[in-house]
Design a protein around this motif. Structure first.
Motif, mmCIF file in Angstrom:
data_model
loop_
_atom_site.group_PDB
_atom_site.id
_atom_site.type_symbol
_atom_site.label_atom_id
_atom_site.label_comp_id
_atom_site.label_asym_id
_atom_site.label_seq_id
_atom_site.Cartn_x
_atom_site.Cartn_y
_atom_site.Cartn_z
ATOM 1 N N LEU A 11 37.430 -33.838 -31.357
ATOM 2 C CA LEU A 11 37.168 -32.406 -31.380
ATOM 3 C C LEU A 11 37.213 -31.923 -29.945
ATOM 4 N N ASN A 12 37.353 -30.624 -29.761
ATOM 5 C CA ASN A 12 37.579 -30.068 -28.438
ATOM 6 C C ASN A 12 36.494 -29.084 -28.040
ATOM 7 N N THR A 13 36.257 -29.050 -26.731
ATOM 8 C CA THR A 13 35.330 -28.070 -26.174
ATOM 9 C C THR A 13 36.130 -26.929 -25.561
ATOM 10 N N SER A 14 35.454 -25.829 -25.294
ATOM 11 C CA SER A 14 36.112 -24.625 -24.789
ATOM 12 C C SER A 14 36.645 -24.770 -23.370
ATOM 13 N N ALA A 15 36.068 -25.622 -22.581
ATOM 14 C CA ALA A 15 36.467 -25.785 -21.179
ATOM 15 C C ALA A 15 35.866 -27.083 -20.662
ATOM 16 N N GLU A 16 35.758 -27.189 -19.350
ATOM 17 C CA GLU A 16 35.121 -28.343 -18.736
ATOM 18 C C GLU A 16 33.768 -27.928 -18.182
ATOM 19 N N LEU A 17 32.901 -28.910 -17.991
ATOM 20 C CA LEU A 17 31.602 -28.632 -17.380
ATOM 21 C C LEU A 17 31.807 -28.098 -15.968
ATOM 22 N N PRO A 18 30.829 -27.351 -15.448
ATOM 23 C CA PRO A 18 30.927 -26.899 -14.057
ATOM 24 C C PRO A 18 31.072 -28.109 -13.127
ATOM 25 N N ALA A 19 31.845 -27.944 -12.076
ATOM 26 C CA ALA A 19 32.092 -29.042 -11.137
ATOM 27 C C ALA A 19 30.854 -29.334 -10.299
ATOM 28 N N VAL A 20 30.631 -30.614 -10.043
ATOM 29 C CA VAL A 20 29.563 -31.009 -9.130
ATOM 30 C C VAL A 20 29.858 -30.383 -7.769
ATOM 31 N N GLY A 21 28.848 -29.783 -7.167
ATOM 32 C CA GLY A 21 28.987 -29.111 -5.881
ATOM 33 C C GLY A 21 29.219 -27.616 -6.006
ATOM 34 N N SER A 22 29.528 -27.161 -7.222
ATOM 35 C CA SER A 22 29.764 -25.726 -7.426
ATOM 36 C C SER A 22 28.447 -24.995 -7.669
ATOM 37 N N ASP A 23 28.500 -23.678 -7.538
ATOM 38 C CA ASP A 23 27.352 -22.865 -7.914
ATOM 39 C C ASP A 23 27.205 -22.920 -9.425
ATOM 40 N N ALA A 24 25.988 -23.086 -9.889
ATOM 41 C CA ALA A 24 25.744 -23.100 -11.332
ATOM 42 C C ALA A 24 26.045 -21.715 -11.896
ATOM 43 N N PRO A 25 26.759 -21.655 -13.016
ATOM 44 C CA PRO A 25 26.978 -20.349 -13.636
ATOM 45 C C PRO A 25 25.640 -19.713 -14.028
ATOM 46 N N ALA A 26 25.518 -18.427 -13.751
ATOM 47 C CA ALA A 26 24.312 -17.710 -14.181
ATOM 48 C C ALA A 26 24.239 -17.785 -15.699
ATOM 49 N N PHE A 27 23.030 -17.750 -16.237
ATOM 50 C CA PHE A 27 22.891 -17.742 -17.693
ATOM 51 C C PHE A 27 21.715 -16.895 -18.116
ATOM 52 N N SER A 28 21.758 -16.532 -19.373
ATOM 53 C CA SER A 28 20.635 -15.879 -20.032
ATOM 54 C C SER A 28 20.493 -16.557 -21.383
ATOM 55 N N LEU A 29 19.346 -17.170 -21.610
ATOM 56 C CA LEU A 29 19.049 -17.865 -22.856
ATOM 57 C C LEU A 29 17.769 -17.269 -23.437
ATOM 58 N N THR A 30 17.491 -17.593 -24.685
ATOM 59 C CA THR A 30 16.337 -16.990 -25.343
ATOM 60 C C THR A 30 15.225 -18.020 -25.526
ATOM 61 N N SER A 31 14.036 -17.658 -25.090
ATOM 62 C CA SER A 31 12.871 -18.545 -25.195
ATOM 63 C C SER A 31 12.262 -18.463 -26.590
ATOM 64 N N ARG A 32 11.288 -19.319 -26.822
ATOM 65 C CA ARG A 32 10.599 -19.313 -28.124
ATOM 66 C C ARG A 32 9.842 -18.020 -28.370
ATOM 67 N N GLU A 33 9.572 -17.273 -27.311
ATOM 68 C CA GLU A 33 8.898 -15.965 -27.440
ATOM 69 C C GLU A 33 9.898 -14.821 -27.604
ATOM 70 N N LEU A 34 11.196 -15.165 -27.769
ATOM 71 C CA LEU A 34 12.298 -14.203 -27.900
ATOM 72 C C LEU A 34 12.501 -13.378 -26.638
ATOM 73 N N VAL A 35 12.190 -13.979 -25.506
ATOM 74 C CA VAL A 35 12.370 -13.349 -24.199
ATOM 75 C C VAL A 35 13.608 -13.964 -23.553
ATOM 76 N N ASP A 36 14.415 -13.128 -22.909
ATOM 77 C CA ASP A 36 15.569 -13.642 -22.189
ATOM 78 C C ASP A 36 15.104 -14.359 -20.930
ATOM 79 N N VAL A 37 15.644 -15.554 -20.726
ATOM 80 C CA VAL A 37 15.324 -16.390 -19.574
ATOM 81 C C VAL A 37 16.632 -16.640 -18.840
ATOM 82 N N THR A 38 16.604 -16.506 -17.527
ATOM 83 C CA THR A 38 17.825 -16.659 -16.742
ATOM 84 C C THR A 38 17.709 -17.833 -15.777
ATOM 85 N N LEU A 39 18.823 -18.148 -15.165
ATOM 86 C CA LEU A 39 18.818 -19.172 -14.124
ATOM 87 C C LEU A 39 17.824 -18.783 -13.033
#
Length: 164
Positions: A11-39
């Motif tokens: 099976l295939n993934t959409s892309a490759e993982l971020p490269a070691v040494g690169s800036d981590a992509p910013a993210f917004s995920l949802t916590s158990r309290e339904l609050v957006d959590v970012t990097l």
């Protein structure tokens, strides 16, 4: 796109993982309290992203338990269990397992899986995340990545933890 397997079937993934040494992509995920959590919510800390398809599977549950046990006690480090599960299910899982040292976060209303290259794009698992570990340092640089080649297998914990 990267090819991995599930029970030996490709099976295939959409892309490759971020490269070691690169800036981590910013993210917004949802916590158990339904609050957006970012990097930025974890600024100044090392972040272990334990990315799993669903906490409701034996392998995902096992890896979350192991990171709760092995990495959560490390200084200046947070362990984020990232899955497509709804926050309610993640919360129930952590409570029933007594996992207090990992932070479950849901991808259900974010582009995280695409941004980190872990979206499964084909087969009946399409839309879930591949199993991966991404470790980000306190300056938001990617210092370790591991895409597990066989999704039914656990990650190599020792290699991941060695960078911490």
């Amino acid at each position: 796109m990267t090819t991995i397997t599930f029970q030996g079937k490709p099976l295939n993934t959409s892309a490759e993982l971020p490269a070691v040494g690169s800036d981590a992509p910013a993210f917004s995920l949802t916590s158990r309290e339904l609050v957006d959590v970012t990097l930025a919510s974890y600024a100044g800390k090392r972040k272990v992203l334990n990315i799993v398809p669903s906490l409701d599977t034996p392998t995902c549950a096992a890896s979350t338990r192991k990171f709760n046990q092995k990495a959560s006690h490390l200084d200046n480090t947070v362990v984020l269990a990232v899955s497509a599960d709804l926050p309610f299910a993640q919360s129930r899982f952590c409570e029933s397992e007594g996992l207090t040292d990992v932070i479950p976060l849901s991808t259900f209303r974010s582009s995280f899986a695409d941004d980190y290259g872990v979206t499964i794009v084909d087969t009946f698992l399409r839309g879930l995340t591949a199993r991966a570990i991404v470790i980000i340092d306190e300056h938001d640089k990617v210092i370790y990545t591991q895409l597990v080649g066989e999704i039914a297998n656990e990650p190599d914990y020792e290699s991941a933890l060695a960078v911490l």
